[in-house]
Scaffold this motif. Structure first.
Motif, PDB file in Angstrom:
ATOM      1  N   THR A 154       5.820 -59.164 -13.113  1.00 19.18           N
ATOM      2  CA  THR A 154       6.400 -58.991 -11.776  1.00 19.18           C
ATOM      3  C   THR A 154       5.269 -58.859 -10.758  1.00 19.18           C
ATOM      4  N   LYS A 155       5.604 -59.244  -9.526  1.00 15.62           N
ATOM      5  CA  LYS A 155       4.560 -59.343  -8.506  1.00 15.62           C
ATOM      6  C   LYS A 155       4.082 -57.966  -8.055  1.00 15.62           C
ATOM      7  N   ASP A 156       5.036 -57.112  -7.798  1.00 16.04           N
ATOM      8  CA  ASP A 156       4.717 -55.848  -7.152  1.00 16.04           C
ATOM      9  C   ASP A 156       5.678 -54.772  -7.629  1.00 16.04           C
ATOM     10  N   ILE A 157       5.159 -53.622  -7.983  1.00 19.01           N
ATOM     11  CA  ILE A 157       6.068 -52.508  -8.298  1.00 19.01           C
ATOM     12  C   ILE A 157       6.154 -51.658  -7.034  1.00 19.01           C
ATOM     13  N   ILE A 158       7.293 -51.651  -6.409  1.00 15.70           N
ATOM     14  CA  ILE A 158       7.378 -51.086  -5.060  1.00 15.70           C
ATOM     15  C   ILE A 158       8.038 -49.709  -5.031  1.00 15.70           C
ATOM     16  N   GLY A 159       8.643 -49.295  -6.130  1.00 15.99           N
ATOM     17  CA  GLY A 159       9.198 -47.939  -6.197  1.00 15.99           C
ATOM     18  C   GLY A 159      10.307 -47.695  -5.175  1.00 15.99           C
ATOM     19  N   ILE A 160      10.703 -46.440  -5.116  1.00 19.27           N
ATOM     20  CA  ILE A 160      11.757 -46.043  -4.179  1.00 19.27           C
ATOM     21  C   ILE A 160      11.285 -46.251  -2.742  1.00 19.27           C
ATOM     22  N   ALA A 161      10.019 -45.852  -2.485  1.00 20.23           N
ATOM     23  CA  ALA A 161       9.544 -45.912  -1.097  1.00 20.23           C
ATOM     24  C   ALA A 161       9.481 -47.351  -0.595  1.00 20.23           C
ATOM     25  N   GLY A 162       9.005 -48.277  -1.451  1.00 17.19           N
ATOM     26  CA  GLY A 162       8.923 -49.682  -1.036  1.00 17.19           C
ATOM     27  C   GLY A 162      10.311 -50.267  -0.822  1.00 17.19           C
ATOM     28  N   THR A 163      11.244 -49.876  -1.684  1.00 20.31           N
ATOM     29  CA  THR A 163      12.613 -50.379  -1.540  1.00 20.31           C
ATOM     30  C   THR A 163      13.233 -49.834  -0.259  1.00 20.31           C
ATOM     31  N   ARG A 164      12.996 -48.538  -0.023  1.00 17.62           N
ATOM     32  CA  ARG A 164      13.543 -47.946   1.202  1.00 17.62           C
ATOM     33  C   ARG A 164      12.956 -48.612   2.448  1.00 17.62           C
ATOM     34  N   LYS A 165      11.676 -48.954   2.363  1.00 18.94           N
ATOM     35  CA  LYS A 165      11.036 -49.602   3.525  1.00 18.94           C
ATOM     36  C   LYS A 165      11.791 -50.889   3.873  1.00 18.94           C
ATOM     37  N   ILE A 166      12.158 -51.647   2.849  1.00 23.36           N
ATOM     38  CA  ILE A 166      12.895 -52.896   3.086  1.00 23.36           C
ATOM     39  C   ILE A 166      14.282 -52.584   3.652  1.00 23.36           C
ATOM     40  N   LEU A 167      14.952 -51.589   3.055  1.00 22.97           N
ATOM     41  CA  LEU A 167      16.294 -51.232   3.542  1.00 22.97           C
ATOM     42  C   LEU A 167      16.236 -50.744   4.991  1.00 22.97           C
ATOM     43  N   GLU A 168      15.191 -49.963   5.286  1.00 16.45           N
ATOM     44  CA  GLU A 168      15.052 -49.467   6.663  1.00 16.45           C
ATOM     45  C   GLU A 168      14.819 -50.610   7.639  1.00 16.45           C
ATOM     46  N   SER A 169      14.021 -51.595   7.195  1.00 17.10           N
ATOM     47  CA  SER A 169      13.743 -52.717   8.105  1.00 17.10           C
ATOM     48  C   SER A 169      15.025 -53.503   8.388  1.00 17.10           C
ATOM     49  N   LEU A 170      15.895 -53.590   7.379  1.00 16.42           N
ATOM     50  CA  LEU A 170      17.137 -54.362   7.567  1.00 16.42           C
ATOM     51  C   LEU A 170      18.087 -53.671   8.545  1.00 16.42           C
ATOM     52  N   SER A 171      18.032 -52.338   8.552  1.00 13.25           N
ATOM     53  CA  SER A 171      18.963 -51.622   9.439  1.00 13.25           C
ATOM     54  C   SER A 171      18.305 -51.203  10.749  1.00 13.25           C
ATOM     55  N   HIS A 172      17.081 -51.649  10.965  1.00 11.71           N
ATOM     56  CA  HIS A 172      16.378 -51.286  12.202  1.00 11.71           C
ATOM     57  C   HIS A 172      17.171 -51.787  13.402  1.00 11.71           C
ATOM     58  N   PRO A 173      17.199 -51.006  14.484  1.00 13.56           N
ATOM     59  CA  PRO A 173      17.985 -51.426  15.647  1.00 13.56           C
ATOM     60  C   PRO A 173      17.658 -52.830  16.136  1.00 13.56           C
ATOM     61  N   THR A 174      16.411 -53.264  15.946  1.00 14.21           N
ATOM     62  CA  THR A 174      16.053 -54.594  16.443  1.00 14.21           C
ATOM     63  C   THR A 174      16.383 -55.711  15.443  1.00 14.21           C
ATOM     64  N   SER A 175      16.871 -55.349  14.268  1.00 11.06           N
ATOM     65  CA  SER A 175      17.175 -56.386  13.265  1.00 11.06           C
ATOM     66  C   SER A 175      18.438 -57.144  13.626  1.00 11.06           C
ATOM     67  N   SER A 176      18.546 -58.331  13.059  1.00  7.68           N
ATOM     68  CA  SER A 176      19.684 -59.200  13.374  1.00  7.68           C
ATOM     69  C   SER A 176      20.967 -58.661  12.746  1.00  7.68           C
ATOM     70  N   ALA A 177      22.089 -59.190  13.202  1.00 10.25           N
ATOM     71  CA  ALA A 177      23.384 -58.799  12.623  1.00 10.25           C
ATOM     72  C   ALA A 177      23.414 -59.190  11.150  1.00 10.25           C
ATOM     73  N   ALA A 178      22.815 -60.353  10.822  1.00 12.51           N
ATOM     74  CA  ALA A 178      22.812 -60.797   9.421  1.00 12.51           C
ATOM     75  C   ALA A 178      22.046 -59.805   8.548  1.00 12.51           C
TER      76      ALA A 178
END
Ligand SMILES: Cc1ncc(COP(=O)(O)OP(=O)(O)O)c(N)n1
Ligand code: 3NM
Length: 585
Positions: free
Chosen positions: A144-168
């Motif tokens: 696997t490329k990267d082991i990102i753990g809880i924090a890395g996964t949360r970072k992605i989830l946070e970016s998706l729900s960021h106020p500036t993120s798209s509706a998609a």
């Protein structure tokens, strides 16, 4: 029109000898369907196209019988030939855009992502869901490329729900993948704010929609049972995860003195077990501290007896002070045993930043299970933050400039000052410490105590500074470790009381005043009450006329710990007294 898909228990198949053995894949998948998997992906990296299509067709027939969608890994052509519900594409496979053009709007397309940027691109190209990983290292997929753990996964989830993120981005479904099994699934979903159908509960993070699993189902000798266990763990994680003691919800404010006194009364009444897997230096002192605060200590480093001990409604302290590779195996067994029954677990990552072996041990332990409280000095908490991929504040150089951690900080992490032995370094400003402890607590969804001249305690919602204590505590070896023991006793008592509060008599003499006040002793309250018990007793001991220095302080401290408890139980030390003594803001 795409059907609403339940991603909560996503089975990814594997046909290798190491995982499937010589069993028939179709039959194993059928058992998993009977156990309750909610979506299936056929992943076969070696078979020829003709075989892939034949097996995929058979799997599709089975999945249709259970009204479960079938996804094909990597191969758009196979998905087309079979007419199943969609494909899953990795970063090196056909692009989501090309696959969409071929498959059309009604098919499900999933994409593997391990960074915020990959997630952004997959959303932009029209993926329906993201497979976020690698969460934890797994034998199923070594490259696997990267082991990102809880924090890395949360970072992605946070970016998706960021106020500036798209509706998609806000709408896209997400599953985590890598190393998920029945022992860790509830903690993982809890730490990722699992919610099967999007409705971002805390607005700062998009909840994960499910967990993708290979070996914990396919390699099981009972795939139906494995799936139904995982399914029930997932279902109960939205109500109350079993690893959390009941009623241990985040406290929204500074606990009242009466709640803190109730915690001490509860400790006295329940005489809880504190199970210490602690270092060689403090065994004796820790046991004596436990006895004098009103708990029952057991100093056992044998993980195989942890299951029996966990059944006794106590709490576990894992103290890394003198740990060895063999000890880590024992800690793992014990953490799993306590997590399985919702017993509180306290991690004391002693000297975590001092050596490479300790840094590795900390990373190992953070992946093993859920810690109710993580307690350490500044250097140790900085190491926990680094192990959790959390941006850390810049240490104070010669001048006093600092930065506050922010989710958008550069991935280039400032290196904390090398920890010497188990001593703490003092490098951060108070505001930076507050911010770090709060971020860490909310990321790991646990309670963090950073000890020091001013202790900082946070559950991610409430962050407190505690200025009690005495310098003698820093001149006696192992007092920090015995604070871990004290916290464990308070947590065990609070957990036991909250689970029996409905049956207990609310108006016992000198007892907590009402069921509600027992219920209100959550993790933060119990931890604060324990720190105050410990530190106010230290102040009293230091003020005793017999105490001339650190040597004579120790026996006086043990006496003062007992006197504090007796004073509270007898009602001599009440609300006004505590209000006057506690220096908490
Ligand atoms: C749900 C889910 N997430 C991630 C993956 C990994 O896919 P990929 O990156 O294509 O790697 P391989 O599976 O092909 O090894 C997945 N399969 N499913
Ligand atoms: C297929 C796969 N993809 C991963 C990724 O990180 O992209 S990890 C993985 C294997 C997950 O297997 P298990 O559930 O047995 O740990």
């Amino acid at each position: 029109m795409k059907p609403e898909v339940d991603y909560s228990l996503y089975l990814v198949t594997d046909s290798t000898e190491a995982i499937l053995g010589n069993r028939d894949l179709i039959s194993v998948v059928e058992q998993a369907l009977q156990g309750g998997v909610t979506i299936v992906q056929y992943r076969d990296k070696t078979s020829d196209t003709g075989v892939l299509i034949r097996i995929a067709r058979a799997l599709h027939e089975k999945c249709k019988q259970y009204s479960i969608p079938l996804i094909i890994n990597d191969r758009v052509d196979v998905a087309l030939a079979v007419g199943c519900e969609g494909v899953h594409l990795g970063q090196d496979d056909m692009s989501v855009t090309d696959a969409r053009n071929i498959l059309g709007p009604s098919k499900i397309i999933g994409a593997t992502v391990s960074s915020v940027e990959e997630a952004r691109i997959a959303v932009e190209r029209g993926a329906d869901y993201l497979g976020i990983g690698t969460l934890y290292a797994t034998n199923t997929k070594k490259n696997t490329k990267d082991i990102i753990g809880i924090a890395g996964t949360r970072k992605i989830l946070e970016s998706l729900s960021h106020p500036t993120s798209s509706a998609a981005a806000k709408q896209i479904k997400t599953v985590c993948i890598g190393g998920i099994n029945a022992t860790n699934i509830q903690r993982i979903l809890y730490q990722l704010h699992y919610s099967p159908f999007s409705s971002p509960s805390p607005p700062t993070i998009k909840p994960i929609s499910g967990a993708a699993i290979v070996s914990a189902i396919i390699a099981s000798s009972t795939p139906k049972h494995a799936s139904s266990l995982l399914r029930s763990l997932i279902t109960t994680s939205t109500t109350h995860p079993t690893f959390l003691p009941s009623n241990f919800s985040p406290s929204p404010s500074l606990p009242s003195p009466q709640t803190l006194l109730n915690a001490t009364l509860t400790l006295h009444k329940t005489n809880p077990l504190t199970h210490n897997m602690t270092n060689l230096v403090v065994q004796n002192l820790a046991a004596n501290v436990a006895l004098n605060i009103g708990a029952s200590p057991i100093m056992s480093t044998n993980g195989t007896e942890a299951r029996d001990l966990a059944a006794l409604h106590g709490a576990l302290v894992v103290n890394m002070g003198t740990s060895t590779p063999e000890a880590l195996t024992q800690y793992k067994l014990a953490i799993e045993a306590y997590n399985a029954v919702g017993g509180p677990v306290i991690l004391d990552p002693v000297g975590a930043g001092a050596t490479a072996a300790r840094k590795d041990a900390l990373r190992f332990l953070l992946g093993v299970g859920y810690f109710t409280v993580i307690k350490g000095n500044e250097s140790e908490i900085l190491e926990v933050a680094r192990a959790s991929h959390i941006p850390i504040p810049i240490p104070i150089p010669s001048s006093s400039s600092t930065t506050t951690p922010s989710p958008s900080s550069s991935p280039e992490q400032p290196q904390p000052q090398q920890q010497r032995g188990v001593d703490s370094t003092h490098t951060l400003t108070h505001p930076s410490k507050l911010s770090l402890v709060k971020t860490l607590a909310s990321t790991l969804r646990c309670t963090i105590l950073m000890t020091g001249p001013t202790d900082i305690l946070s559950n991610g919602t409430t962050t407190l500074s505690i200025k009690n204590g005495h310098e003698y505590l820093g001149r006696v070896t192992g007092t920090g470790c015995t604070l871990g023991t004290t916290i464990s006793a308070y947590l065990a008592a609070a957990a036991a009381a909250s689970s029996t509060s409905s049956s207990s008599s609310p108006n016992d003499s000198h007892g907590p005043e009402s069921k509600d006040e027992v219920k209100n002793i959550g993790v933060l309250e119990a931890a604060l009450a324990s720190v105050l018990h410990f530190e106010i007793a230290a102040e009293d001991a230091a003020a005793s006329l017999d105490v001339k220095g650190a040597g004579s302080f120790v026996p006086a401290f043990l006496d003062a710990l007992a006197a504090y408890r007796e004073g509270v139980v007898e009602g001599r030390l009440g609300e006004e007294w505590l209000r006057g003594r506690m220096r908490v803001e």
